[in-house]
Enzyme design. Sequence first.
Site, PDB file in Angstrom:
ATOM      1  N   GLY A 317       0.660  -1.238  -0.146  1.00  0.00           N
ATOM      2  CA  GLY A 317       0.037  -0.019  -0.064  1.00  0.00           C
ATOM      3  C   GLY A 317       0.810   1.461   0.054  1.00  0.00           C
ATOM      4  O   GLY A 317       1.996   1.121   0.353  1.00  0.00           O
ATOM      5  N   CYS A 320       2.321   2.675   3.241  1.00  0.00           N
ATOM      6  CA  CYS A 320       2.929   1.203   4.163  1.00  0.00           C
ATOM      7  C   CYS A 320       4.219   1.671   4.298  1.00  0.00           C
ATOM      8  O   CYS A 320       4.903   1.439   3.352  1.00  0.00           O
ATOM      9  CB  CYS A 320       2.402   0.330   3.528  1.00  0.00           C
ATOM     10  SG  CYS A 320       0.722  -0.318   3.221  1.00  0.00           S
TER      11      CYS A 320
HETATM   12  P1  XMP Z   1      -3.134   2.015  -1.439  1.00  0.00           P
HETATM   13  O1  XMP Z   1      -1.938   1.578  -2.117  1.00  0.00           O
HETATM   14  O2  XMP Z   1      -4.371   1.875  -2.030  1.00  0.00           O
HETATM   15  O3  XMP Z   1      -3.195   0.892  -0.317  1.00  0.00           O
HETATM   16  O4  XMP Z   1      -2.863   3.317  -0.833  1.00  0.00           O
HETATM   17  C1  XMP Z   1      -4.118   0.934   0.791  1.00  0.00           C
HETATM   18  C2  XMP Z   1      -3.997  -0.285   1.582  1.00  0.00           C
HETATM   19  O5  XMP Z   1      -2.420  -0.094   2.453  1.00  0.00           O
HETATM   20  C3  XMP Z   1      -2.758  -0.766   3.529  1.00  0.00           C
HETATM   21  N1  XMP Z   1      -2.131   0.227   4.551  1.00  0.00           N
HETATM   22  C4  XMP Z   1      -1.096  -0.077   5.500  1.00  0.00           C
HETATM   23  N2  XMP Z   1      -0.280  -1.069   5.538  1.00  0.00           N
HETATM   24  N3  XMP Z   1       0.836   0.217   7.169  1.00  0.00           N
HETATM   25  C5  XMP Z   1       0.785  -0.858   6.354  1.00  0.00           C
HETATM   26  O6  XMP Z   1       1.591  -1.919   6.304  1.00  0.00           O
HETATM   27  C6  XMP Z   1      -0.028   1.023   7.325  1.00  0.00           C
HETATM   28  O7  XMP Z   1       0.286   2.143   7.918  1.00  0.00           O
HETATM   29  C7  XMP Z   1      -0.979   0.979   6.075  1.00  0.00           C
HETATM   30  N4  XMP Z   1      -2.234   1.722   5.961  1.00  0.00           N
HETATM   31  C8  XMP Z   1      -2.831   1.313   5.098  1.00  0.00           C
HETATM   32  C9  XMP Z   1      -4.064  -1.123   3.802  1.00  0.00           C
HETATM   33  O8  XMP Z   1      -4.128  -2.414   3.669  1.00  0.00           O
HETATM   34  C10 XMP Z   1      -4.827  -0.543   2.888  1.00  0.00           C
HETATM   35  O9  XMP Z   1      -6.156  -0.839   2.310  1.00  0.00           O
END
Ligand code: XMP
Length: 502
Positions: A317, A320
């Site tokens: 993500g 992330c």
């Molecule tokens: P995109 O690429 O669309 O992804 O922005 C959204 C997804 O990212 C994940 N997500 C996280 N994963 N730490 C992580 O490891 C984070 O702080 C975090 N915030 C979001 C999550 O699965 C989301 O749907």
Amino acid sequence: MNQEISAYLARFRGRTYRDIILPPLGENLADSRDAITLNTHFSTNVPLKQPLVSANMLDVTESKMAIAQSLEGGIGIIHRFCTPDRQAQEIGITKRAHNYLIENPYAVEASATIGEAKNMMSQHKVGSLVVKDSNGRLSGLLTQRDVRFVDECECVSFHMTPRKPVKGKRGLIAATLEEALSVKQVIEKLKQNKIKKLPVVDVHDNIVGLISAKDIERLQKYPLANLDQRGNLVVGGTIGAVGDFIERAQELKKKNADVIVMDVTSANSTSVKNAIRSFRKQLGDYELVIGNIGTAEQAVALIREGVQGLKIGIGPGGPCTTRISTGIGVPQLFAILEIYWNLIAKYCYKPEQIPPLCADGNIRAGCDITHALLAGASSVMIGTLFAGTEETPGESYEKPDGWHKRYAGMASIEAAIERFTAMGYEDPITEALKKAPEGIPLEVKIKGSAKTIIHTLLGGIRSGISHRGALSLADFKKQNPFDEETGFNILSSAAQRESYNR
Ligand code: XMP
């Protein structure tokens, strides 16, 4: 077969979306790409009319986003960075935003006064009330037009449209439950009788619901609207696996959330299995999706616990930093391929026994979705692309290069502060700082409505499917992604630049 699949998978190990491309295939059969259907599932019992899901993130999905997603045929998953009450309220707002059959419509007794009826109308912000007799049977309908300039002491029964014809006044038209189930019949009835409201009754004339012409007009404006059996928008909510997660799940259930997503850092662990078991004990077979996972081994462990959907994505993500902080992750295309195809080849599942897989993270354009779906996903979860749209929560702020909105990772310190604040911690900042963050707060430029983005993405997917000679997502998914010639082609770095560097 098993050996073949593992040899195919070996070629894709370490690969992700932009490492591959699909060549066109066969004849383009679609007269218009709008005719291509995208029906799929988020989870076993939650169908979608198209595969987009908005992420259960603090800066992405509350009711406004969930309503937009569901009206366009997908689903939004409401985040849990707030109290259970507030989260359930957001589910309730989404559910109420689109009615076909209004159950338990506001009703006034025929013997009440016009003053009482007016109060009821203004308190509930409605323009009409069904009128009931002392046994709860339909006695008439009272609209704002009937009460205008009428003395407040007068009786409702003198001014309503009565159920039975009186003194040349024709009786109130109502529909039976059976008629109400057919939108076509209801429209015909509203048209023929030139009425805007249609009470629905059972065989004894007990009030069952109310249908409004305005709601049907809205329904026609959104032909893909994803509705539950009651005609309300479909929506999901997130819980964790510790603390108040069962109470939270129960609040979401009270508001008829269609699916609950259990959001955990390590999905295949004893504590998560125990959490699923407590969930089952307390909420029975309520629709449960769990994530995130990155391997078929993790998927098997959770399928055995009876989950109805799985979310794939370890670290792809936008906000992330899991892979950076921990060194752990699975490139997203490979994760989907490995999970779906090893469930079949190594763990002997039939395709129909695999719960729907949602590919979560790193969707940046239609191509990523087309590839995720052919790899084995049934839907994709999106944060970055929807961040900064009008439908996201939070305020926008001005900077020298334009207006922005925050897009914080769920495992960022900023998001943790909001969660600990909602949980009532006295010092949420200190508490948040104790956590090793695996996410960062980003900011994105504001970008208009999410609906425009949805339309662009769906147009791309439909076009991709028509280039592959298929007429539906279901047919497209039957194609073999591993075919040497017609499947995923791995790109050289020059071909990658030629394809995707724009
Ligand atoms: P995109 O690429 O669309 O992804 O922005 C959204 C997804 O990212 C994940 N997500 C996280 N994963 N730490 C992580 O490891 C984070 O702080 C975090 N915030 C979001 C999550 O699965 C989301 O749907």
